[in-house]
Motif scaffolding. Structure first.
Motif, short mmCIF file in Angstrom:
data_model
loop_
_atom_site.label_atom_id
_atom_site.label_comp_id
_atom_site.label_asym_id
_atom_site.label_seq_id
_atom_site.Cartn_x
_atom_site.Cartn_y
_atom_site.Cartn_z
N VAL A 122 0.67 -1.35 0.16
CA VAL A 122 0.22 0.03 0.06
C VAL A 122 0.90 1.22 0.04
CG1 VAL A 122 -1.85 -1.19 0.99
CG2 VAL A 122 -0.52 0.37 2.52
N LEU A 123 2.14 1.15 0.37
CA LEU A 123 2.91 2.35 0.25
C LEU A 123 3.29 2.52 -0.93
CD1 LEU A 123 5.44 1.61 3.09
CD2 LEU A 123 3.75 3.16 3.16
N PRO A 124 3.63 4.19 -1.46
CA PRO A 124 3.87 4.47 -2.61
C PRO A 124 5.06 3.70 -3.56
CG PRO A 124 3.62 6.41 -1.20
CD PRO A 124 3.61 5.02 -0.47
N GLY A 125 6.10 3.52 -2.67
CA GLY A 125 7.18 2.93 -3.25
C GLY A 125 8.18 3.68 -3.83
N ALA A 126 8.15 5.18 -3.58
CA ALA A 126 9.06 6.03 -3.96
C ALA A 126 10.30 6.11 -3.36
CB ALA A 126 8.41 7.39 -3.67
N ASN A 127 10.22 5.19 -2.23
CA ASN A 127 11.71 5.05 -1.60
C ASN A 127 12.45 6.71 -1.38
OD1 ASN A 127 11.72 2.20 -1.10
ND2 ASN A 127 11.97 2.14 -3.21
N CYS A 128 11.67 7.58 -1.10
CA CYS A 128 11.99 8.91 -0.77
C CYS A 128 12.74 9.16 0.54
CB CYS A 128 10.79 10.03 -1.22
SG CYS A 128 9.78 9.83 -0.02
N GLY A 129 12.30 8.50 1.57
CA GLY A 129 13.00 8.70 2.89
C GLY A 129 12.27 9.77 3.70
N MET A 130 11.25 10.39 3.16
CA MET A 130 10.44 11.53 3.68
C MET A 130 9.94 11.08 5.12
SD MET A 130 8.89 13.70 0.93
CE MET A 130 8.44 15.05 1.82
N CYS A 131 9.73 9.76 5.45
CA CYS A 131 9.21 9.36 6.43
C CYS A 131 10.33 9.11 7.64
CB CYS A 131 8.53 7.62 6.24
SG CYS A 131 9.76 6.65 5.47
N GLY A 132 11.62 9.24 7.07
CA GLY A 132 12.66 9.21 8.28
C GLY A 132 13.46 7.80 8.11
N PRO A 173 15.32 4.63 5.50
CA PRO A 173 15.70 4.68 4.17
C PRO A 173 15.04 4.17 3.06
CG PRO A 173 16.62 3.05 5.83
CD PRO A 173 15.40 3.69 6.58
N GLY A 174 13.83 3.71 3.20
CA GLY A 174 12.90 3.32 2.16
C GLY A 174 11.82 3.02 2.63
N CYS A 175 10.66 2.56 1.91
CA CYS A 175 9.36 2.08 2.07
C CYS A 175 9.51 0.54 2.93
CB CYS A 175 8.48 1.95 0.75
SG CYS A 175 8.34 3.42 -0.15
N SER A 176 10.30 -0.08 2.50
CA SER A 176 10.33 -1.49 3.03
C SER A 176 10.85 -1.29 4.59
CB SER A 176 11.29 -2.49 2.38
OG SER A 176 11.41 -3.47 3.10
N LEU A 224 3.39 8.76 8.85
CA LEU A 224 4.81 9.42 8.29
C LEU A 224 5.00 9.48 7.00
CD1 LEU A 224 7.21 7.99 11.05
CD2 LEU A 224 5.97 9.97 11.15
N CYS A 225 4.22 8.75 6.19
CA CYS A 225 4.67 8.55 4.58
C CYS A 225 3.94 9.80 4.14
CB CYS A 225 3.82 7.42 3.86
SG CYS A 225 4.24 7.21 2.06
N VAL A 226 4.69 11.02 3.80
CA VAL A 226 4.14 12.17 3.17
C VAL A 226 3.75 12.00 1.79
CG1 VAL A 226 4.91 14.36 2.63
CG2 VAL A 226 5.92 13.46 4.50
N PRO A 227 4.27 11.28 0.68
CA PRO A 227 3.78 11.19 -0.41
C PRO A 227 2.35 10.56 -0.42
CG PRO A 227 5.85 10.69 -0.53
CD PRO A 227 5.72 10.93 0.99
N GLY A 228 2.09 9.61 0.60
CA GLY A 228 0.88 8.64 0.58
C GLY A 228 -0.10 9.38 1.39
S1 SF4 Z 1 7.81 8.58 2.77
FE1 SF4 Z 1 8.86 6.69 3.35
S2 SF4 Z 1 7.08 5.14 2.84
FE2 SF4 Z 1 6.54 7.15 2.05
S3 SF4 Z 1 7.14 6.83 -0.20
FE3 SF4 Z 1 8.93 7.90 0.98
S4 SF4 Z 1 10.23 6.30 1.69
FE4 SF4 Z 1 8.29 5.34 1.10
#
Ligand code: SF4
Length: 93
Positions: A43-53, A55-58, A73-77
């Motif tokens: 269900v996570l966007p899979g952007a792996n952007c790190g905005m949640c704090g 290193p990635g969605c996983s 914590l997931c900003v893009p989602g």
């Molecule tokens: S904020 Fe975290 S969970 Fe959301 S897309 Fe970025 S890395 Fe993935």
């Protein structure tokens, strides 16, 4: 010719033994993962952007299930309602 036949048989036996050993080791040292981690990753966007704090969605999904990290914590989602989906997954089991 006889040496060639013995070599092929020996390599076949060694290959079978190695495969059997690896198969047993894989079963013995298998790491069981909570199925909620995989559901949250889906269900996570899979952007792996790190905005949640993390290193990635996983890593974020693992932190939610294993360390009780906040599902908000997931900003893009946020617009897609990811946090509500995560909360429902965590309530299911
Ligand atoms: S904020 Fe975290 S969970 Fe959301 S897309 Fe970025 S890395 Fe993935």
């Amino acid at each position: 010719m006889q040496v060639l036949i013995y070599s092929v048989i020996l390599l076949g036996v060694m290959g079978f033994a190695a495969g059997l050993g690896l198969s047993i080791a894989a079963k013995k040292f298998e790491v069981k993962e909570d199925p909620r981690v995989e559901e949250i990753i889906k269900v996570l966007p899979g952007a792996n952007c790190g905005m949640c704090g993390y290193p990635g969605c996983s890593a974020y999904a693992h932190a939610i299930v294993e360390k009780g990290a906040s599902p908000d914590l997931c900003v893009p989602g946020k617009k897609a309602g990811v946090s509500d989906k995560i909360k429902s997954i965590m309530k299911e089991k």
